[in-house]
Design an enzyme around this catalytic site. Structure first.
Site, mmCIF file in Angstrom:
data_model
loop_
_atom_site.group_PDB
_atom_site.id
_atom_site.type_symbol
_atom_site.label_atom_id
_atom_site.label_comp_id
_atom_site.label_asym_id
_atom_site.label_seq_id
_atom_site.Cartn_x
_atom_site.Cartn_y
_atom_site.Cartn_z
ATOM 1 C CD GLU A 273 -150.079 -79.497 129.227
ATOM 2 O OE1 GLU A 273 -150.048 -78.744 128.242
ATOM 3 O OE2 GLU A 273 -149.297 -80.457 129.388
ATOM 4 C CE LYS A 343 -146.660 -74.797 126.738
ATOM 5 N NZ LYS A 343 -146.868 -76.162 126.236
ATOM 6 C CB CYS A 395 -146.209 -78.962 128.919
ATOM 7 S SG CYS A 395 -145.791 -80.430 127.936
#
Length: 529
Positions: A273, A343, A395
């Site tokens: 990430e 995301k 994440c």
């Protein structure tokens, strides 16, 4: 045994402070059932304590016990949040502690709600209170905890069974289904303890251990013809350096240097990430150079980066995205990368700030770089790399089983999650995160690649088993062979609806039994008068 039961029935029933103490203790015990401790019986002990302590209590007493139990669980289980706020947020120790306690108290309110619902709607100590109502009310309050204010579904007890006897339930009902059955088991144990019934104990053991053979069912089919060599790069970049804009070129050189030795060996190379801690348009030159290098060596790169686009609502402001892109494919890279994922589920106070303008002025922690992201679409197409379809999560998203399942497609070859858990230092947080990622592989019957900045970087098999892993806080490359799988698990096909249907039926039976019993008691009382 009779002496122990006598101690609990006298001391705990008569002393309010003893109840508070034991509620805290049982809550803390629950943390040891999760990674990195992996002592799954502690989950049953913890829930047993909660159910037992709330028997024969008023609603106010049950509320206090539930709240204190929550303080014990969340106070010990998410203490790692303090590391992020104090070490990287620039806050003083007292203020950091206050913020963590505020979060812990908020999460404990859901256990308080559970205890109140159980005490109000099923006040008598009956089998339906403990084995029907308790699992249903727990399911409802856990759903609320995972949904309200974008949700924080951390420390769901189903995750403790990733290596426990209920592991085989995951591909059928998901982690929520495991939690549900754990509550049934615990309710039966509490009823057996309170009523001294061996049959309830035997039923509890049956619910716990009879599902054991399910773990050996093959819900998936390995596809060895699609096997591919992968290289997972764990950069181990210090968080202070990662947040420094002047360190971007140094960070890029580190990842490039770690990648070059394996560029002829691995078909798919993955960086974690925000491995490129800059906006994509600022790094077009670097990306084009890497793209050409990768294509010359017949390799592809999946990397975390920051994306940016103009806002139609406010043209003078650009929208910032936490993003994953693929380069090195047959078609040369062009900005912006179309083979990408943005995301969706952002972390409150980490990636976006509620009441942003006010909090930025009041609390400097919320002035951290990259804390104002925009959300991508809920459902997005899989990434395509080397002809393989990849379901991606960034994440925090990997803990959201429903979101991963909703993005899952039958033609998916494997799962991917990239993360940066450096925010949480040497705490237990990254290990809990890793445990939840493993559950996604088990639920959907797909191998999962987890690539992180500081660890835990690993290749996880379709049964949730760890096939290869790098040690934390090292700069290394994990080289492995990934074998994709095919097939659809019941959870992938039906999701959580079978569980909610079962909960609706069980809840209806429990409420009927409770109302019928209360009506009978009231009627008997009137007759005696």
């Amino acid at each position: 045994m009779s002496q122990v039961r006598s101690f609990f029935s006298t001391t705990l029933l008569t002393s309010r402070w003893a109840c508070v103490f034991f509620a805290l203790l049982f809550g803390i015990a629950g943390t040891f059932s999760f990674s990195p401790f992996h002592f799954w019986p502690a989950a049953i002990l913890s829930l047993f304590g909660l159910l037992s302590l709330t028997l024969n209590r008023s609603i106010k007493q049950s509320a206090l016990i539930g709240f204190c139990w929550g303080l014990g669980l969340f106070g010990s289980g998410i203490s790692w949040v303090y590391v992020s706020i104090f070490q990287f947020g620039g806050m003083s120790a007292p203020i950091s502690l206050f913020i963590v306690l505020l979060l812990v108290a908020y999460l404990s309110l859901y256990v308080l709600l559970f205890s109140c619902l159980l005490g109000a709607l099923c006040p008598q100590t009956t089998w339906w209170r403990l084995t029907l109502a308790a699992p249903v009310f727990w399911q409802i309050t856990e759903y609320l905890r995972g949904s309200i204010f974008t949700g924080f579904p951390w420390l769901q007890f189903g995750y403790t069974q990733i290596q426990g006897p209920l592991q085989g339930i995951a591909p059928i009902l998901g982690v929520e289904g495991i939690t549900f059955i754990l509550m049934i088991v615990t309710g039966l144990l509490a009823y057996a303890w309170h009523q001294r019934l061996k049959i309830a104990l035997l039923l509890a053991l049956a619910f716990l251990f009879l599902p054991w053979p399910l773990r050996y069912l093959d819900w998936f089919t390995p596809e060895p013809k699609k096997a591919v060599q992968v290289a997972l790069v764990q950069g181990n970049i210090d968080q202070a350096i990662k947040m420094d804009i002047h360190s971007v070129n140094d960070i890029l050189q580190i990842y490039k240097n770690e990648t070059l030795p394996d560029i002829d060996k691995a078909s798919i190379i993955i960086w974690p990430e925000s491995a490129i801690p800059d906006i994509e348009k600022n790094q077009k030159t670097f990306l084009k150079e890497m793209d050409e290098l990768l294509r010359n060596h017949h390799a592809s790169l999946i990397t975390g980066i920051l994306g940016e686009q103009k806002s139609s609502a406010a043209p003078i402001h650009d929208l910032l995205f936490n993003k994953v892109i693929v380069i090195g494919e047959k078609k040369p890279y062009e900005y912006p990368a179309m083979n990408s994922y943005e995301k969706h589920h952002l972390v409150p106070f980490g990636e976006f700030i509620p009441l942003e303008n006010m909090l930025h002025r009041l609390i400097p922690f919320f002035n951290r770089p990259m804390s104002s992201f925009s959300s991508g679409r809920y459902e997005q197409a899989p990434l395509n790399v080397k002809g393989l379809n990849v379901i991606t999560a960034i994440c925090y998203e990997i803990i959201l089983g429903q979101q991963i399942r909703d993005n899952f497609q039958p033609n998916a070859d494997f799962l991917l999650t990239i993360s940066n858990d450096a925010w949480f230092g040497h705490s237990i947080g990254p290990w809990q995160h890793f445990q939840m990622a493993r559950m996604r592989a088990l639920e959907l019957g797909r191998p999962l690649l987890r690539v992180t900045n500081t660890g835990v970087t690993a290749l996880i098999g379709p049964r949730g088993n760890v096939l290869a892993q790098l040690p934390q806080f090292t700069r290394q490359v994990l080289k492995a062979t990934l074998i994709p799988t095919s097939g659809i698990t019941p959870y992938a096909r039906f999701g959580i609806w079978p569980l909610w249907s079962m909960a609706l039926i069980m809840g209806g039976i429990a409420l009927y039994c409770s109302l019928h019993t209360s009506f009978g008691l009231n009627k008997k009382g009137k007759r005696e008068q």
